[in-house]
Design a protein around this motif. Sequence first.
Motif, PDB file in Angstrom:
ATOM      1  N   GLY A  10     -41.579  63.544  11.516  1.00 47.73           N
ATOM      2  CA  GLY A  10     -42.515  64.615  11.811  1.00 47.73           C
ATOM      3  C   GLY A  10     -43.944  64.144  11.747  1.00 47.73           C
ATOM      4  O   GLY A  10     -44.219  62.950  11.641  1.00 47.73           O
ATOM      5  N   LEU A  11     -44.845  65.112  11.808  1.00 51.10           N
ATOM      6  CA  LEU A  11     -46.288  64.859  11.740  1.00 51.10           C
ATOM      7  C   LEU A  11     -46.788  65.278  10.364  1.00 51.10           C
ATOM      8  O   LEU A  11     -46.605  66.435   9.961  1.00 51.10           O
ATOM      9  CB  LEU A  11     -46.995  65.641  12.841  1.00 51.10           C
ATOM     10  N   GLN A  13     -50.020  64.352   7.142  1.00 46.50           N
ATOM     11  CA  GLN A  13     -51.333  63.780   6.882  1.00 46.50           C
ATOM     12  C   GLN A  13     -51.209  62.587   5.944  1.00 46.50           C
ATOM     13  O   GLN A  13     -50.239  62.472   5.190  1.00 46.50           O
ATOM     14  CB  GLN A  13     -52.241  64.836   6.271  1.00 46.50           C
ATOM     15  N   HIS A  86     -51.768  55.964   7.766  1.00 42.99           N
ATOM     16  CA  HIS A  86     -51.798  56.023   9.224  1.00 42.99           C
ATOM     17  C   HIS A  86     -50.980  54.880   9.814  1.00 42.99           C
ATOM     18  O   HIS A  86     -50.275  55.050  10.818  1.00 42.99           O
ATOM     19  CB  HIS A  86     -53.237  55.970   9.714  1.00 42.99           C
ATOM     20  N   THR A  89     -47.261  55.038  10.924  1.00 40.95           N
ATOM     21  CA  THR A  89     -46.869  55.730  12.149  1.00 40.95           C
ATOM     22  C   THR A  89     -46.004  54.832  13.022  1.00 40.95           C
ATOM     23  O   THR A  89     -46.395  53.707  13.354  1.00 40.95           O
ATOM     24  CB  THR A  89     -48.117  56.171  12.933  1.00 40.95           C
ATOM     25  N   GLN A 115     -39.352  59.951  15.093  1.00 40.08           N
ATOM     26  CA  GLN A 115     -40.785  59.668  15.115  1.00 40.08           C
ATOM     27  C   GLN A 115     -41.451  60.135  13.821  1.00 40.08           C
ATOM     28  O   GLN A 115     -41.257  61.268  13.385  1.00 40.08           O
ATOM     29  CB  GLN A 115     -41.449  60.377  16.304  1.00 40.08           C
ATOM     30  N   THR A 117     -45.346  60.383  12.424  1.00 38.36           N
ATOM     31  CA  THR A 117     -46.752  60.274  12.772  1.00 38.36           C
ATOM     32  C   THR A 117     -47.577  60.692  11.572  1.00 38.36           C
ATOM     33  O   THR A 117     -47.397  61.792  11.046  1.00 38.36           O
ATOM     34  CB  THR A 117     -47.099  61.144  13.977  1.00 38.36           C
ATOM     35  N   VAL A 118     -48.471  59.802  11.144  1.00 38.69           N
ATOM     36  CA  VAL A 118     -49.324  60.068   9.992  1.00 38.69           C
ATOM     37  C   VAL A 118     -50.758  60.133  10.482  1.00 38.69           C
ATOM     38  O   VAL A 118     -51.296  59.140  10.986  1.00 38.69           O
ATOM     39  CB  VAL A 118     -49.177  58.981   8.915  1.00 38.69           C
ATOM     40  N   SER A 119     -51.361  61.288  10.351  1.00 41.27           N
ATOM     41  CA  SER A 119     -52.754  61.450  10.785  1.00 41.27           C
ATOM     42  C   SER A 119     -53.682  61.012   9.656  1.00 41.27           C
ATOM     43  O   SER A 119     -53.427  61.269   8.481  1.00 41.27           O
ATOM     44  CB  SER A 119     -53.026  62.893  11.179  1.00 41.27           C
TER      45      SER A 119
END
Length: 120
Positions: A10-11, A13, A86, A89, A115, A117-119
């Motif tokens: 997932g997405l 932080q 980040h 990712t 997937q 994703t690291v913002s």
Amino acid sequence: QVQLVESGGGLVQAGDSLRLSCAASGRAFSSYTVAWFRQAPGKEREFVAAIGWSGTWYADSVRGRFTISRGNAEMTVYLQMNSLRHEDTAVYYCAASRRTANSARLYDYWGQGTQVTVSS
């Protein structure tokens, strides 16, 4: 034959946590070494962590932040990812091998990937 299905991506932080799961079907799965690999865009697939009869081992980049483990029924392998960065990712893949190895070419069975994703 072994079939592997990953989930849990997932997405998130930077600093957050995620737990990936690798669900397996097939005979004698508990006897296999199971590893997580990841591949970021434009980069080669790289080893992340593995669990086998001799224990667990990790890439230097994730040691102390990620933990690989098997479920009680030993048909699921987890990757607990803490303090995500980040640079974590990537698409994360679960793989199984009858050998103890870090090299992707020595793994015979692969999942489809999930997937992460690291913002920043």
